[in-house]
Design an enzyme around this catalytic site. Structure first.
Site, PDB file in Angstrom:
ATOM      1  N   ALA A   1      13.026 -21.923   6.490  1.00  0.00           N
ATOM      2  CA  ALA A   1      11.904 -22.153   7.437  1.00  0.00           C
ATOM      3  C   ALA A   1      11.542 -20.570   8.346  1.00  0.00           C
ATOM      4  CB  ALA A   1      11.505 -23.449   8.445  1.00  0.00           C
TER       5      ALA A   1
ATOM      6  N   HIS B   1       0.939  -1.370  -0.275  1.00  0.00           N
ATOM      7  CA  HIS B   1       0.291   0.001   0.011  1.00  0.00           C
ATOM      8  C   HIS B   1       0.568   1.372   0.186  1.00  0.00           C
ATOM      9  CE1 HIS B   1      -3.584  -2.366   1.208  1.00  0.00           C
ATOM     10  NE2 HIS B   1      -2.842  -2.753   1.795  1.00  0.00           N
TER      11      HIS B   1
ATOM     12  N   LYS C   1      25.043 -19.603   3.219  1.00  0.00           N
ATOM     13  CA  LYS C   1      26.322 -20.109   2.306  1.00  0.00           C
ATOM     14  C   LYS C   1      25.698 -20.517   1.149  1.00  0.00           C
ATOM     15  CE  LYS C   1      25.568 -25.153   4.327  1.00  0.00           C
ATOM     16  NZ  LYS C   1      26.127 -25.872   4.766  1.00  0.00           N
TER      17      LYS C   1
END
Length: 170
Positions: free
Chosen positions: A143, A90, A166
């Site tokens: 994750a 926005h 890495k």
């Protein structure tokens, strides 16, 4: 007894998703490759702005929201559960307008940018990918990461915001 009821309900939900939901979602996409799997509870919209390559798996509860931009996903991409991709934001600098009153047509073009995910990418569970990001081939996103910038080929990224840890092949 409760175990069998759960198993029956789970089987029914999975069958319904595979037979009815997935074919409709795939047909609505601008491109959907072969052997694409879409997990249960995904929210992908609008479908004509989403393109998916071959052998891609989108985990359950994925949220892919596009505006005027596109989400382009290559071949052999794996998404864990709960991945979020958002191609826009926005504008916050238009004086005299509330943020939620600004329509897509009134937004500056820089508020919406394509997200591109190349081939052979693994994106872990609960990753958030923001507008304009290009994830190059062979990469892994850990994750819980929030990806705000482009990701190099064959590299591993993690964190909030995601940073390179890495190279994948060392």
């Amino acid at each position: 007894m409760k175990f069998w009821i759960y198993k029956c309900l789970d089987f029914t939900r999975r069958a319904f998703n595979k037979m009815f939901i997935q074919p409709g979602v795939k047909a609505g996409m601008s491109k959907c490759g072969k052997q694409v799997k879409i997990g249960m509870g995904c929210e992908l919209k609008p479908l004509p702005n989403i393109s998916v390559g071959d052998r891609t798996e989108i985990g359950p509860r994925a949220l892919f929201w596009t505006t005027r931009a596109k989400i382009i996903i290559g071949d052999d991409v794996i998404f864990g559960p709960g991945v979020t991709i958002i191609t826009g934001d926005h504008p916050i600098n238009i004086k005299g307008c509330t943020i939620n009153s600004i329509k897509d047509a009134d937004k500056p073009k820089e508020c919406d940018k394509d997200v591109i995910i190349e081939d052979d990418v693994w994106i872990g569970c609960n990753v958030t990918i923001l507008k304009g990001v290009h994830i190059h081939s062979g990469s892994v996103i850990a994750a819980g990461s929030v990806v705000t910038r482009d990701v190099e080929s064959n590299s591993i990224y993690a964190g909030v915001p995601a940073k390179k840890l890495k190279n994948r092949f060392e």
